[in-house]
Design a protein around this motif. Sequence first.
Motif, mmCIF file in Angstrom:
data_model
loop_
_atom_site.group_PDB
_atom_site.id
_atom_site.type_symbol
_atom_site.label_atom_id
_atom_site.label_comp_id
_atom_site.label_asym_id
_atom_site.label_seq_id
_atom_site.Cartn_x
_atom_site.Cartn_y
_atom_site.Cartn_z
ATOM 1 N N ILE A 1 0.858 -1.153 0.069
ATOM 2 C CA ILE A 1 -0.115 0.084 -0.049
ATOM 3 C C ILE A 1 0.829 1.276 0.049
ATOM 4 N N ARG A 2 0.875 2.023 -0.730
ATOM 5 C CA ARG A 2 1.763 3.201 -1.299
ATOM 6 C C ARG A 2 1.126 4.385 -0.420
ATOM 7 N N GLU A 3 2.169 5.072 0.213
ATOM 8 C CA GLU A 3 1.823 6.086 0.950
ATOM 9 C C GLU A 3 1.301 7.419 -0.077
ATOM 10 N N PRO A 4 0.351 8.100 0.384
ATOM 11 C CA PRO A 4 -0.223 9.294 -0.697
ATOM 12 C C PRO A 4 1.031 10.317 -1.162
ATOM 13 N N ARG A 5 0.868 10.668 -2.185
ATOM 14 C CA ARG A 5 2.021 11.615 -3.045
ATOM 15 C C ARG A 5 1.930 12.793 -1.973
ATOM 16 N N TYR A 6 0.981 13.318 -1.340
ATOM 17 C CA TYR A 6 1.196 14.506 -0.590
ATOM 18 C C TYR A 6 1.742 14.383 0.796
ATOM 19 N N ARG A 7 1.692 13.041 1.227
ATOM 20 C CA ARG A 7 2.526 12.806 2.394
ATOM 21 C C ARG A 7 4.077 12.787 1.847
ATOM 22 N N LYS A 8 4.377 12.449 0.856
ATOM 23 C CA LYS A 8 5.869 12.330 0.450
ATOM 24 C C LYS A 8 6.223 13.767 0.228
ATOM 25 N N ILE A 9 5.406 14.682 -0.296
ATOM 26 C CA ILE A 9 5.693 16.202 -0.565
ATOM 27 C C ILE A 9 5.877 16.800 0.919
ATOM 28 N N ALA A 10 5.174 16.460 1.880
ATOM 29 C CA ALA A 10 5.263 16.908 3.141
ATOM 30 C C ALA A 10 6.645 16.493 3.851
ATOM 31 N N TYR A 11 7.133 15.442 3.515
ATOM 32 C CA TYR A 11 8.549 14.792 3.797
ATOM 33 C C TYR A 11 9.566 15.496 3.334
ATOM 34 N N ASP A 12 9.554 15.888 2.000
ATOM 35 C CA ASP A 12 10.370 16.654 1.132
ATOM 36 C C ASP A 12 10.591 18.202 2.152
ATOM 37 N N ILE A 13 9.349 18.763 1.963
ATOM 38 C CA ILE A 13 9.153 20.356 2.644
ATOM 39 C C ILE A 13 10.042 20.335 4.065
ATOM 40 N N ALA A 14 9.565 19.071 4.824
ATOM 41 C CA ALA A 14 10.194 19.030 6.169
ATOM 42 C C ALA A 14 11.713 18.865 6.373
ATOM 43 N N GLN B 1 12.094 23.928 13.194
ATOM 44 C CA GLN B 1 13.114 23.026 12.588
ATOM 45 C C GLN B 1 12.929 21.634 13.424
ATOM 46 N N GLU B 2 12.985 21.789 14.767
ATOM 47 C CA GLU B 2 12.993 20.637 15.778
ATOM 48 C C GLU B 2 11.721 19.622 15.312
ATOM 49 N N LYS B 3 10.674 20.329 15.153
ATOM 50 C CA LYS B 3 9.332 19.447 14.804
ATOM 51 C C LYS B 3 9.572 18.784 13.460
ATOM 52 N N ALA B 4 10.263 19.473 12.232
ATOM 53 C CA ALA B 4 10.550 18.837 11.151
ATOM 54 C C ALA B 4 11.369 17.690 11.241
ATOM 55 N N LYS B 5 12.278 17.740 12.160
ATOM 56 C CA LYS B 5 13.328 16.623 12.434
ATOM 57 C C LYS B 5 12.633 15.574 13.084
ATOM 58 N N GLU C 1 -4.301 21.010 -5.021
ATOM 59 C CA GLU C 1 -4.965 20.255 -3.823
ATOM 60 C C GLU C 1 -4.250 19.433 -3.237
ATOM 61 N N THR C 2 -3.077 18.623 -3.981
ATOM 62 C CA THR C 2 -2.061 17.796 -3.392
ATOM 63 C C THR C 2 -1.207 18.633 -2.555
ATOM 64 N N ALA C 3 -0.709 19.543 -3.000
ATOM 65 C CA ALA C 3 -0.003 20.697 -2.321
ATOM 66 C C ALA C 3 -0.643 21.041 -1.149
ATOM 67 N N ARG C 4 -1.771 21.365 -1.134
ATOM 68 C CA ARG C 4 -2.533 21.947 0.207
ATOM 69 C C ARG C 4 -2.282 20.894 1.091
ATOM 70 N N LYS C 5 -2.910 19.664 0.824
ATOM 71 C CA LYS C 5 -2.864 18.569 1.784
ATOM 72 C C LYS C 5 -1.714 18.501 2.379
ATOM 73 N N ALA C 6 -0.576 18.444 1.677
ATOM 74 C CA ALA C 6 0.848 18.411 2.086
ATOM 75 C C ALA C 6 1.289 19.427 3.461
ATOM 76 N N ILE C 7 0.882 20.927 2.821
ATOM 77 C CA ILE C 7 0.986 21.692 3.892
ATOM 78 C C ILE C 7 -0.029 21.715 4.993
ATOM 79 N N SER C 8 -1.075 20.977 4.839
ATOM 80 C CA SER C 8 -1.906 20.706 6.236
ATOM 81 C C SER C 8 -1.533 19.955 6.954
ATOM 82 N N ILE C 9 -0.610 18.958 6.606
ATOM 83 C CA ILE C 9 0.173 17.963 7.661
ATOM 84 C C ILE C 9 1.004 18.837 8.268
ATOM 85 N N LEU C 10 1.727 19.565 7.723
ATOM 86 C CA LEU C 10 2.911 20.379 8.478
ATOM 87 C C LEU C 10 2.166 21.269 9.243
ATOM 88 N N ASN C 11 1.263 21.974 8.866
ATOM 89 C CA ASN C 11 0.379 23.125 9.934
ATOM 90 C C ASN C 11 -0.223 22.294 10.793
#
Length: 205
Positions: free
Chosen positions: A4-17, A74-78, A46-56
């Motif tokens: 089961i693959r992770e959603p694309r928006y979650r991977k983008i959230a990792y990249d931004i973090a 930065q600490e919470k990103a780590k 919409e995918t970018a919005r979901k990624a930002i929502s996770i980080l928010n």
Amino acid sequence: MKAIREPRYRKIAYDIAEKIAKGDYAIGSKLHARSTLSAQFGVSAETARKAISILNDLDIVRVVHGSGVEILSQEKAKNFLNQAQETSDIQTIHAQIDNLLTVQKTTIDNLSDSLSTLFEQTARAQKKSPLTPHELLLSQDSEHILKSIGELNLWQATGATIVAILHHDELVLSPGPYAILEKGDTIYFVGNETTFQTVKTFFNH
């Protein structure tokens, strides 16, 4: 069973973090508009919005309406990336073991004896339907005990969705974000094939 693959928006959230953790995005600075982020990563707005929502939700960034996305921690990103790395390690090692068993079928029994508890958990999850809940007894003291499901941001941190809580012999279905988790409770949750170990690490870390 297919992975089961992770959603694309979650991977983008990792990249931004990761960029935040490395200091590429400084604390207090603003990210580009979500439309620009969607173009940068080649996904829909919409995918970018979901990624930002996770980080928010994890207080890594803050969405300031009309002003962009502000970098907060930065600490919470780590911490978010460390949780993701543990999940990635499980998937990588599981794939290595699976390939080894396929190539060396005559040594399956010996290899099975050498599997760690971690691999047993992922093997158990792989045999189950994605909609069959995992269960975990909250038997250890943890910083996450006596907090509500909403406060924990459990889905954002682990990808798991709690569907029931067994509390003092009472089964509470669909507990919602205001339910408080206590030591001795058993939680039932759904997610992908690595979710059980991720949630266990989350509570017992």
